[in-house]
Motif scaffolding. Structure first.
Motif, PDB file in Angstrom:
ATOM      1  N   GLU A   3       0.850  -1.184   0.000  1.00 23.69           N
ATOM      2  CA  GLU A   3       0.000   0.000   0.000  1.00 23.69           C
ATOM      3  C   GLU A   3       0.889   1.238   0.000  1.00 23.69           C
ATOM      4  O   GLU A   3       1.755   1.393   0.849  1.00 23.69           O
ATOM      5  CB  GLU A   3      -0.868   0.037   1.265  1.00 23.69           C
ATOM      6  CG  GLU A   3      -1.720  -1.202   1.453  1.00 23.69           C
ATOM      7  CD  GLU A   3      -3.195  -0.962   1.205  1.00 23.69           C
ATOM      8  OE1 GLU A   3      -3.549   0.101   0.637  1.00 23.69           O
ATOM      9  OE2 GLU A   3      -3.986  -1.840   1.584  1.00 23.69           O
ATOM     10  N   SER A   4       0.641   2.121  -0.944  1.00 21.04           N
ATOM     11  CA  SER A   4       1.290   3.426  -0.891  1.00 21.04           C
ATOM     12  C   SER A   4       0.215   4.400  -0.454  1.00 21.04           C
ATOM     13  O   SER A   4      -0.946   4.023  -0.288  1.00 21.04           O
ATOM     14  CB  SER A   4       1.851   3.806  -2.251  1.00 21.04           C
ATOM     15  OG  SER A   4       0.799   4.044  -3.155  1.00 21.04           O
ATOM     16  N   LYS A  43      -1.122   6.514  -2.198  1.00 24.44           N
ATOM     17  CA  LYS A  43      -2.044   6.584  -3.322  1.00 24.44           C
ATOM     18  C   LYS A  43      -2.950   5.382  -3.477  1.00 24.44           C
ATOM     19  O   LYS A  43      -4.132   5.530  -3.719  1.00 24.44           O
ATOM     20  CB  LYS A  43      -1.225   6.678  -4.626  1.00 24.44           C
ATOM     21  CG  LYS A  43      -0.943   8.046  -5.112  1.00 24.44           C
ATOM     22  CD  LYS A  43      -0.339   8.009  -6.515  1.00 24.44           C
ATOM     23  CE  LYS A  43       0.972   7.273  -6.558  1.00 24.44           C
ATOM     24  NZ  LYS A  43       1.874   7.701  -7.623  1.00 24.44           N
ATOM     25  N   ALA A  44      -2.379   4.186  -3.436  1.00 23.40           N
ATOM     26  CA  ALA A  44      -3.143   3.022  -3.878  1.00 23.40           C
ATOM     27  C   ALA A  44      -2.534   1.728  -3.365  1.00 23.40           C
ATOM     28  O   ALA A  44      -1.467   1.720  -2.761  1.00 23.40           O
ATOM     29  CB  ALA A  44      -3.165   2.980  -5.401  1.00 23.40           C
ATOM     30  N   VAL A  45      -3.247   0.637  -3.627  1.00 22.95           N
ATOM     31  CA  VAL A  45      -2.740  -0.673  -3.258  1.00 22.95           C
ATOM     32  C   VAL A  45      -2.332  -1.407  -4.532  1.00 22.95           C
ATOM     33  O   VAL A  45      -2.987  -1.281  -5.567  1.00 22.95           O
ATOM     34  CB  VAL A  45      -3.783  -1.477  -2.460  1.00 22.95           C
ATOM     35  CG1 VAL A  45      -5.070  -1.650  -3.237  1.00 22.95           C
ATOM     36  CG2 VAL A  45      -3.239  -2.840  -2.052  1.00 22.95           C
ATOM     37  N   ILE A  72       3.726  12.601  -2.217  1.00 27.26           N
ATOM     38  CA  ILE A  72       2.512  13.018  -1.497  1.00 27.26           C
ATOM     39  C   ILE A  72       2.789  13.316  -0.026  1.00 27.26           C
ATOM     40  O   ILE A  72       2.305  14.294   0.530  1.00 27.26           O
ATOM     41  CB  ILE A  72       1.419  11.925  -1.618  1.00 27.26           C
ATOM     42  CG1 ILE A  72       0.992  11.772  -3.092  1.00 27.26           C
ATOM     43  CG2 ILE A  72       0.203  12.271  -0.759  1.00 27.26           C
ATOM     44  CD1 ILE A  72       0.020  10.637  -3.337  1.00 27.26           C
ATOM     45  N   ILE A  90      -4.427  -0.762   5.517  1.00 23.58           N
ATOM     46  CA  ILE A  90      -4.836   0.557   5.051  1.00 23.58           C
ATOM     47  C   ILE A  90      -6.275   0.495   4.565  1.00 23.58           C
ATOM     48  O   ILE A  90      -6.633  -0.356   3.750  1.00 23.58           O
ATOM     49  CB  ILE A  90      -3.932   1.030   3.891  1.00 23.58           C
ATOM     50  CG1 ILE A  90      -2.444   0.925   4.258  1.00 23.58           C
ATOM     51  CG2 ILE A  90      -4.303   2.461   3.482  1.00 23.58           C
ATOM     52  CD1 ILE A  90      -1.965   1.843   5.342  1.00 23.58           C
ATOM     53  N   ARG A 112      -9.435   1.780   2.433  1.00 30.01           N
ATOM     54  CA  ARG A 112      -9.695   2.455   1.159  1.00 30.01           C
ATOM     55  C   ARG A 112     -11.195   2.601   1.007  1.00 30.01           C
ATOM     56  O   ARG A 112     -11.956   2.058   1.804  1.00 30.01           O
ATOM     57  CB  ARG A 112      -9.153   1.623  -0.014  1.00 30.01           C
ATOM     58  CG  ARG A 112      -7.683   1.289   0.067  1.00 30.01           C
ATOM     59  CD  ARG A 112      -6.792   2.475  -0.222  1.00 30.01           C
ATOM     60  NE  ARG A 112      -5.384   2.098  -0.121  1.00 30.01           N
ATOM     61  CZ  ARG A 112      -4.381   2.961  -0.187  1.00 30.01           C
ATOM     62  NH1 ARG A 112      -4.617   4.248  -0.368  1.00 30.01           N
ATOM     63  NH2 ARG A 112      -3.138   2.556  -0.083  1.00 30.01           N
ATOM     64  N   THR A 140      -7.542   6.219   3.347  1.00 20.55           N
ATOM     65  CA  THR A 140      -6.146   6.413   2.962  1.00 20.55           C
ATOM     66  C   THR A 140      -5.251   6.202   4.169  1.00 20.55           C
ATOM     67  O   THR A 140      -5.734   5.951   5.272  1.00 20.55           O
ATOM     68  CB  THR A 140      -5.931   7.835   2.395  1.00 20.55           C
ATOM     69  OG1 THR A 140      -4.640   7.904   1.767  1.00 20.55           O
ATOM     70  CG2 THR A 140      -5.974   8.898   3.477  1.00 20.55           C
ATOM     71  N   ARG A 179      -9.992  -6.550   1.027  1.00 18.85           N
ATOM     72  CA  ARG A 179      -9.696  -7.621   0.068  1.00 18.85           C
ATOM     73  C   ARG A 179      -9.712  -9.007   0.726  1.00 18.85           C
ATOM     74  O   ARG A 179      -8.769  -9.781   0.606  1.00 18.85           O
ATOM     75  CB  ARG A 179      -8.349  -7.348  -0.614  1.00 18.85           C
ATOM     76  CG  ARG A 179      -8.365  -6.056  -1.444  1.00 18.85           C
ATOM     77  CD  ARG A 179      -7.025  -5.778  -2.086  1.00 18.85           C
ATOM     78  NE  ARG A 179      -5.959  -5.625  -1.119  1.00 18.85           N
ATOM     79  CZ  ARG A 179      -5.780  -4.555  -0.365  1.00 18.85           C
ATOM     80  NH1 ARG A 179      -6.603  -3.516  -0.481  1.00 18.85           N
ATOM     81  NH2 ARG A 179      -4.806  -4.492   0.491  1.00 18.85           N
TER      82      ARG A 179
END
Lengths: 127, 360
Positions: free
Chosen positions: A61-62, A64-66, B33, B292, B294, B313, B343
């Motif tokens: 995971e960053s 931004k996204a996985v 970021i 994390i 999402r 996030t 997931r």
């Protein structure tokens, strides 16, 4: 330009592989960590788990996204890099020093790229 | 795909360009970021938000039209103030959320989301009340956001401090910033103090460069869409398409502060009243297990599905994973423990108070 190490082999999905006797060490390339951005969590399998060539074995995971990380070999996980649980940013800082898993009892290997072929593959993806 | 007037600058600054709301925009610069997010929390960040849409309602019918289209009450608003609101459809669902700037009793400037621009314009035009002039200024208007605790120090190098807006959610329509005429508002989408500046397209490159130079000493860096999203999420600010959409009412999205049901009339009011108290609401979550959060992850207490995440996030400043979620009001109390389906894996979460982050 992302760093590529001469002595390693690579997959098209941006994992690096180092073979030492019967043990295969797998990590994420510099190109991969750079496209992912700031890595904040690495979800690794456990010792003794099966991995299958071409199948995901971990997710990264960053901010931004996985993203899935794919195994280039079929075998059994001999070791996982426990350090990444608390310091996932090590993959950004030192992608070739921060391996993810070591695999033993390998029965199948995907077609791998050498450093030169992998460099070309990255150049194509960037274009 | 459209480009903002600053596209070439973003490429030159090393921005990683992605398509967003029909525009090519930088998701991040080489700093990343995390660094961009932290710059806004501790120093200052500069964002190109020229993709945002701007429209103007004027004439004797303008106020009535605004009050008809938007859920908030603009009747007693003072000139020079900004006010948040939601535009609902007849079913009470959210068409967009927006900010209204009052120029005069008969003159209003409204900022809308880029992604909703076309449908907003169509809805506004179809529902204009008599004696209202309507103008879409989006394609000629550029916008920068200067955000962070040092934003005031930086902007004062380029303008007379007396001409700047005083107080949050106020604005000045004609401010000279480095000689460029701008509308400057004390607003933002980061949870920090700062400004949003609107100017003509042809001047925005100059304005960007002026801020880049003026802010060097203060540690100003350019920030992309990635940091914009993590910053607004830490500040628990809703994002259209996530916390609200046409199937969600503003009350279900936890935006009742922007809905004045005691107003005589607005589009969607009847539906909102007939639906009664919402059965779901917006809450904040922190991950207490490893992983994390999402968007679009289901939330469970044991086997009971209680809702789903709408944004999630890793929060770079708070250094933990956070999310906003739409949950059943029966399970929305602060302190409630639940699990998110990440997931196929269960991740422990806890409901916390919003916002996650508030500046001192």
């Amino acid at each position: 330009m992302a760093e590529v190490k001469e002595e390693l082999e690579y997959t098209k999905s941006h994992e690096w592989i180092e073979k030492n006797g019967d043990i295969y060490t797998i990590g994420l390339t510099d190109f991969a960590q750079d496209s992912l951005g700031d890595i904040v969590f690495v979800n690794l399998p456990e010792e003794g788990d099966d991995v299958t060539a071409g199948e995901p074995f971990a997710d990264i995971e960053s901010v931004k996204a996985v993203s899935d990380v794919f195994s280039p070999v079929t075998g059994i996980v001999a070791a996982v890099n426990e350090e990444l649980a608390d310091s996932p940013e090590l993959v950004n800082e030192d992608p070739y020093g921060s391996w993810l898993i070591k695999v033993e009892e390998v029965s199948d290997i995907e077609e791998l790229l050498d450093a030169k072929a992998y460099e070309e593959h990255c150049a194509n993806e960037e274009a | 795909m459209k480009k903002t007037p600053l596209y070439d600058i973003h490429v030159k600054e090393g921005g990683k360009i992605v398509p967003f709301a029909g525009y090519l925009l930088p998701v991040q610069y080489p700093t990343g970021i995390r660094t961009e997010h932290e710059a806004v929390r501790t120093h200052c960040g500069l964002f190109d938000v020229s993709h945002m849409g701007e429209v103007r309602f004027s004439g004797p019918g303008a106020l009535a039209t605004i009050n008809h289209l938007i859920t908030n009450d603009y009747s007693k608003m003072k000139i020079g103030k900004c006010r948040y609101g939601i535009m609902c459809n007849e079913q009470g669902g959210c068409i967009d959320d927006l900010i209204v700037y009052k120029f005069a009793d008969d003159d209003y400037f409204v900022v809308i989301n880029a992604d909703n621009h076309d449908k907003d314009i169509a809805h506004m035009q179809a529902n204009l009340l008599p004696n209202t002039q309507f103008e879409d200024l989006s394609s000629s208007t550029a916008q920068l956001a200067l955000q962070g605790p040092l934003a005031q120090t930086i902007i004062e190098k380029l303008t007379d401090p007396q001409t700047l807006p005083q107080g949050y959610y106020s604005f000045c329509p004609h401010v000279l910033v480095g000689g460029i005429e701008c509308l400057v508002s004390s607003t933002g989408y980061t949870g920090e103090k700062g400004f949003e500046l609107y100017c003509a397209n042809e001047h925005v490159t100059k304005l960007w460069q002026l801020f880049r130079e003026a802010g060097t000493e203060e540690g100003l860096i350019p920030c992309g869409l990635g940091a914009r999203d993590t910053l607004r999420l830490e500040a628990a600010m809703p994002l259209y398409g996530h916390e609200m959409d046409e199937q969600t009412t503003p009350l279900e999205a936890g935006l009742s502060f922007g809905v004045k049901l005691n107003k005589d009339e607005f589009i969607g009011r009847t539906a909102l009243l007939s639906k009664g108290n919402p059965r779901v609401t917006r809450v904040g979550l922190v991950a207490t297990g490893r992983g994390i959060l999402r968007e679009h992850q289901n939330l469970y207490i044991a086997d009971e599905l209680i809702g789903h995440t709408t944004s999630g996030t890793f929060a770079p400043h708070l250094k933990q994973s956070i999310a906003m979620a739409k949950v059943d009001i029966a399970h929305a109390a602060v302190g409630t423990k639940a699990e998110a389906d990440v997931r196929g894996r269960r991740l422990a979460v806890r409901i916390v108070e919003l916002p996650f982050y508030r500046h001192d």
